[in-house]
Design a protein around this motif. Structure first.
Motif, PDB file in Angstrom:
ATOM      1  N   ALA A  45       0.915  -1.428  -0.173  1.00 51.77           N
ATOM      2  CA  ALA A  45      -0.057  -0.071  -0.091  1.00 51.77           C
ATOM      3  C   ALA A  45       0.950   1.383   0.147  1.00 51.77           C
ATOM      4  CB  ALA A  45      -0.772   0.086   1.157  1.00 51.77           C
ATOM      5  N   VAL A  46       1.924   1.474   0.775  1.00 53.25           N
ATOM      6  CA  VAL A  46       2.813   2.385   1.011  1.00 53.25           C
ATOM      7  C   VAL A  46       3.500   2.605  -0.677  1.00 53.25           C
ATOM      8  CG1 VAL A  46       4.939   3.474   2.000  1.00 53.25           C
ATOM      9  CG2 VAL A  46       3.384   2.278   3.246  1.00 53.25           C
ATOM     10  N   TYR A  47       3.958   1.258  -1.356  1.00 52.98           N
ATOM     11  CA  TYR A  47       4.462   1.325  -2.444  1.00 52.98           C
ATOM     12  C   TYR A  47       3.574   2.201  -3.392  1.00 52.98           C
ATOM     13  CZ  TYR A  47       7.116  -0.273  -6.396  1.00 52.98           C
ATOM     14  OH  TYR A  47       7.886  -0.418  -7.668  1.00 52.98           O
ATOM     15  N   ALA A  48       2.502   1.481  -3.526  1.00 54.46           N
ATOM     16  CA  ALA A  48       1.371   1.999  -4.591  1.00 54.46           C
ATOM     17  C   ALA A  48       1.094   3.719  -4.224  1.00 54.46           C
ATOM     18  CB  ALA A  48       0.087   1.202  -4.515  1.00 54.46           C
ATOM     19  N   VAL A  49       0.753   3.937  -2.932  1.00 52.97           N
ATOM     20  CA  VAL A  49       0.457   5.325  -2.730  1.00 52.97           C
ATOM     21  C   VAL A  49       1.465   6.337  -3.209  1.00 52.97           C
ATOM     22  CG1 VAL A  49      -0.053   6.857  -0.827  1.00 52.97           C
ATOM     23  CG2 VAL A  49      -1.246   4.918  -1.004  1.00 52.97           C
ATOM     24  N   LEU A  81       8.314   0.775   6.068  1.00 54.29           N
ATOM     25  CA  LEU A  81       9.844   1.578   5.673  1.00 54.29           C
ATOM     26  C   LEU A  81      10.220   0.841   4.553  1.00 54.29           C
ATOM     27  CD1 LEU A  81      11.471   1.790   9.129  1.00 54.29           C
ATOM     28  CD2 LEU A  81      10.585   3.621   7.812  1.00 54.29           C
ATOM     29  N   ILE A  82      10.066  -0.547   4.710  1.00 54.81           N
ATOM     30  CA  ILE A  82      10.701  -1.094   2.994  1.00 54.81           C
ATOM     31  C   ILE A  82       9.665  -0.927   2.102  1.00 54.81           C
ATOM     32  CG2 ILE A  82      10.847  -3.547   1.993  1.00 54.81           C
ATOM     33  CD1 ILE A  82      11.716  -4.542   4.875  1.00 54.81           C
ATOM     34  N   GLY A  83       8.644  -0.700   2.071  1.00 55.42           N
ATOM     35  CA  GLY A  83       7.541  -0.350   0.952  1.00 55.42           C
ATOM     36  C   GLY A  83       7.938   1.035   0.409  1.00 55.42           C
ATOM     37  N   LEU A  84       8.238   1.850   1.364  1.00 50.65           N
ATOM     38  CA  LEU A  84       8.692   3.251   1.236  1.00 50.65           C
ATOM     39  C   LEU A  84       9.659   3.522   0.527  1.00 50.65           C
ATOM     40  CD1 LEU A  84       7.759   6.136   1.505  1.00 50.65           C
ATOM     41  CD2 LEU A  84       8.707   6.241   3.657  1.00 50.65           C
ATOM     42  N   GLY A  85      11.064   2.882   0.895  1.00 46.34           N
ATOM     43  CA  GLY A  85      12.049   2.628   0.198  1.00 46.34           C
ATOM     44  C   GLY A  85      12.279   2.080  -1.125  1.00 46.34           C
ATOM     45  N   ASP A  86      11.338   0.996  -1.280  1.00 44.20           N
ATOM     46  CA  ASP A  86      11.391   0.347  -2.608  1.00 44.20           C
ATOM     47  C   ASP A  86      10.398   1.232  -3.454  1.00 44.20           C
ATOM     48  OD1 ASP A  86      10.810  -1.833  -4.569  1.00 44.20           O
ATOM     49  OD2 ASP A  86       9.508  -2.904  -3.245  1.00 44.20           O
ATOM     50  N   ALA A  87       9.441   1.802  -3.219  1.00 39.76           N
ATOM     51  CA  ALA A  87       8.647   2.854  -3.979  1.00 39.76           C
ATOM     52  C   ALA A  87       9.653   3.837  -4.616  1.00 39.76           C
ATOM     53  CB  ALA A  87       7.717   3.666  -3.443  1.00 39.76           C
ATOM     54  N   MET A  88      10.978   4.395  -4.285  1.00 42.53           N
ATOM     55  CA  MET A  88      11.904   5.133  -4.817  1.00 42.53           C
ATOM     56  C   MET A  88      12.648   4.503  -5.710  1.00 42.53           C
ATOM     57  SD  MET A  88      12.730   7.371  -1.263  1.00 42.53           S
ATOM     58  CE  MET A  88      11.424   8.305  -0.472  1.00 42.53           C
ATOM     59  N   THR A  89      12.805   3.260  -5.913  1.00 35.36           N
ATOM     60  CA  THR A  89      14.064   2.457  -6.387  1.00 35.36           C
ATOM     61  C   THR A  89      13.722   2.315  -8.060  1.00 35.36           C
ATOM     62  OG1 THR A  89      14.571   1.473  -4.404  1.00 35.36           O
ATOM     63  CG2 THR A  89      15.690   0.674  -6.064  1.00 35.36           C
ATOM     64  N   PHE A  90      12.605   1.426  -8.195  1.00 29.23           N
ATOM     65  CA  PHE A  90      12.605   0.888  -9.679  1.00 29.23           C
ATOM     66  C   PHE A  90      12.290   2.288 -10.666  1.00 29.23           C
ATOM     67  CE2 PHE A  90       9.944  -0.660 -13.225  1.00 29.23           C
ATOM     68  CZ  PHE A  90      11.013  -1.362 -13.850  1.00 29.23           C
ATOM     69  N   ILE A  91      11.565   3.380 -10.465  1.00 31.15           N
ATOM     70  CA  ILE A  91      11.353   4.354 -11.394  1.00 31.15           C
ATOM     71  C   ILE A  91      12.574   5.034 -11.408  1.00 31.15           C
ATOM     72  CG2 ILE A  91       8.735   4.084 -11.076  1.00 31.15           C
ATOM     73  CD1 ILE A  91       8.719   6.810  -9.368  1.00 31.15           C
ATOM     74  N   ALA A  94      18.170   3.789   2.170  1.00 30.07           N
ATOM     75  CA  ALA A  94      18.440   3.961   3.750  1.00 30.07           C
ATOM     76  C   ALA A  94      17.173   3.410   4.320  1.00 30.07           C
ATOM     77  CB  ALA A  94      18.919   5.245   4.071  1.00 30.07           C
ATOM     78  N   LEU A  95      15.979   3.878   3.731  1.00 32.01           N
ATOM     79  CA  LEU A  95      14.705   3.396   4.260  1.00 32.01           C
ATOM     80  C   LEU A  95      14.788   1.838   4.284  1.00 32.01           C
ATOM     81  CD1 LEU A  95      12.574   6.195   2.894  1.00 32.01           C
ATOM     82  CD2 LEU A  95      12.937   5.667   5.111  1.00 32.01           C
ATOM     83  N   MET A  96      15.083   1.200   3.198  1.00 32.84           N
ATOM     84  CA  MET A  96      14.731  -0.211   3.320  1.00 32.84           C
ATOM     85  C   MET A  96      15.851  -1.105   4.342  1.00 32.84           C
ATOM     86  SD  MET A  96      14.155  -1.210  -0.682  1.00 32.84           S
ATOM     87  CE  MET A  96      15.266  -0.150  -1.471  1.00 32.84           C
ATOM     88  N   VAL A  97      16.944  -0.312   4.409  1.00 32.23           N
ATOM     89  CA  VAL A  97      17.878  -1.096   5.584  1.00 32.23           C
ATOM     90  C   VAL A  97      17.386  -0.640   7.048  1.00 32.23           C
ATOM     91  CG1 VAL A  97      20.272  -0.636   6.517  1.00 32.23           C
ATOM     92  CG2 VAL A  97      20.063  -0.712   3.949  1.00 32.23           C
ATOM     93  N   ALA A  98      16.739   0.440   7.055  1.00 31.16           N
ATOM     94  CA  ALA A  98      16.065   0.562   8.504  1.00 31.16           C
ATOM     95  C   ALA A  98      15.011  -0.312   8.717  1.00 31.16           C
ATOM     96  CB  ALA A  98      15.484   1.867   8.605  1.00 31.16           C
ATOM     97  N   GLY A  99      14.366  -0.770   7.718  1.00 31.81           N
ATOM     98  CA  GLY A  99      13.245  -1.560   7.665  1.00 31.81           C
ATOM     99  C   GLY A  99      13.411  -3.100   7.979  1.00 31.81           C
ATOM    100  N   GLN A 100      14.568  -3.409   7.362  1.00 27.74           N
ATOM    101  CA  GLN A 100      15.121  -4.863   7.738  1.00 27.74           C
ATOM    102  C   GLN A 100      15.602  -4.789   9.159  1.00 27.74           C
ATOM    103  OE1 GLN A 100      13.892  -7.172   5.973  1.00 27.74           O
ATOM    104  NE2 GLN A 100      14.959  -7.485   3.887  1.00 27.74           N
TER     105      GLN A 100
END
Length: 433
Positions: free
Chosen positions: A63-67, A114-124, A90-96
């Motif tokens: 949901a965080v990723y999509a939003v 946190l992982i979803g938020l960091g993931d959202a920034m990566t692919f695009i 940095a957000l994904m490391v903190a999430g793990q």
């Protein structure tokens, strides 16, 4: 907003290095994203939750990723890929790290957010690097390679993570996952640059009116919406299978051992590495028929699932292998949506348009993850500690509603995109669906 173009030939060798490191960031993101998929059974025991509650872990992440896709697209157009890749890593490391030490549900969900938020920034962000470092004729192939190579992260998140989890325990396994992410983050800091000419100037912050205008312009393109629904209809089945429910289906429903189930998920990822370039080649060779490929892959997925769900008793090994091989094509097929976004939008709006497209598949995945969890709880016989095969059959049947909706919308916006291209006489540019 500046119009950005692909670099001249002398910069392209450097572009290969920048792209390679950026792809490693996406590999790490997929690893973090999929790490719950093969540990779902262990997570249910660790946090003492049922299927519906376990689904909330993935729903929160997705949901965080999509939003965040549209806001991240706007931020990407303003700040560039490098800054967003660093922040996301940095957000994904903190999430793990949080997930490694979590013993209660609220902290575990916060970690997945946190992982979803960091993931959202990566692919695009990586796709924007492709657009700025490589010529347009190579965009489709480079996009497929990016998405395909990124799935190496799912391989790392399957058998190796399961082995580490069962040998060393929960906390050491996820601390190791955090260390992997931190290593990749350092590589991004050192090597990634936004453009051959240096960093993207920040300039004045865009007003809300500017943001709305850019998003409205991206959304007004029928090709952007065609990309969104292409992503919607092709991604969710394979994504949900890999992210959460495939492993429990194979272990609890089909009676496979954890190692065999993880090996099938690894096979699925390995098959993506082969099918990705094939899909890219077909899109580049037949740009006017990309939607035909979308319908063919979606139809094949629905047919194979029908055979698996209707099979009397547990499915034979060859049929489960066929299922994961077909699901492997879902990821590359979903990337066709980004090719539509590139075809119908100028480079300076690619971040916003790509963010819009990327919402499609993850909204569908959220719906399916949650629906499967709810149906599993409702269909599991009273007194059973885990769902049986019949419960899984009812749960995965929900997919057919999403496929029907997505197919209708793809057909609708394919026709709209073709009408616009005919009016603009741009068929020679290969932007037709």
């Amino acid at each position: 907003m500046r119009v950005l173009t692909a670099p001249p030939a002398p910069f392209r060798s450097a572009g290969g290095l920048v792209w390679g490191v950026a792809v490693s960031a996406y590999v790490a993101a997929v690893f973090h994203r999929s790490s719950l998929g093969v540990t779902g059974v262990d997570a249910a025991h660790r946090f003492e939750v049922n299927a519906s509650a376990l689904a909330t872990f993935s729903v929160a992440q997705l949901a965080v990723y999509a939003v965040m896709q549209v806001p991240v697209g706007v931020l990407l157009d303003r700040f560039g890929s490098r800054r967003l890749l660093i922040a996301g890593g940095a957000l994904m490391v903190a999430g793990q790290l949080c997930f490694a030490v979590a013993t209660d549900v609220p902290l575990a969900i916060a970690a997945r957010v946190l992982i979803g938020l960091g993931d959202a920034m990566t692919f695009i962000s990586v796709l924007r690097i492709v657009a700025l470092w490589f010529p347009g004729r190579r965009y489709a192939m480079m996009t497929q390679l990016t998405g395909t190579l990124g799935q190496l992260g799912a391989i790392l998140g399957a058998v190796p993570l399961v082995a580490l989890l069962h040998s060393a325990g929960w906390t050491p396994a996820f601390l190791t996952a955090g260390a992997v992410g931190a290593t990749v983050l350092l590589m991004v800091v050192v090597a990634v640059r936004d453009t051959p000419g240096g960093p993207v100037p920040s300039g004045a912050a865009p007003t809300l009116t500017d943001v709305r205008r850019e998003l409205a312009a991206a959304w007004a393109q029928p090709g952007t919406r065609l990309g969104l629904w292409t992503h919607f209809v092709t991604q969710f089945s394979g994504a949900v299978f890999a992210l959460l429910w495939g492993y429990p289906f194979l272990v609890q429903g089909q009676g496979l051992s954890p190692t065999t189930a993880a090996s099938l998920l690894t096979l699925m990822t390995a098959a993506m590495l082969v099918t990705g370039p094939v899909v890219a080649h077909l899109c580049a060779r037949h740009p006017f028929h990309r939607s035909v490929l979308v319908f063919a892959i979606t139809g094949a997925t629905a047919v194979v699932w029908a055979v698996v769900l209707a099979w009397p008793g547990r499915a034979p090994g060859w049929l489960l292998v066929t299922l994961v091989l077909v699901l492997a094509v879902n990821g590359p097929a979903s990337l066709i949506g980004f090719d539509y976004a590139r075809s119908f939008n100028p480079v300076n709006r690619i971040g916003s348009a790509t963010g819009v497209v990327n919402v499609g598949g993850f909204v569908a995945s959220i719906v399916l993850v949650l629906a499967v969890g709810v149906v599993l709880d409702l269909a599991t016989p009273a007194g059973r500690a885990s769902p049986d095969l019949t419960a899984f059959r009812w749960a995965f049947a929900v997919q057919y509603v999403l496929w029907a909706l997505g197919a209708v919308q793809v057909l609708r916006y394919r026709n709209a995109a073709r009408r616009e291209l005919a009016a603009r006489d741009l068929s020679a540019a290969g932007g037709r669906g």
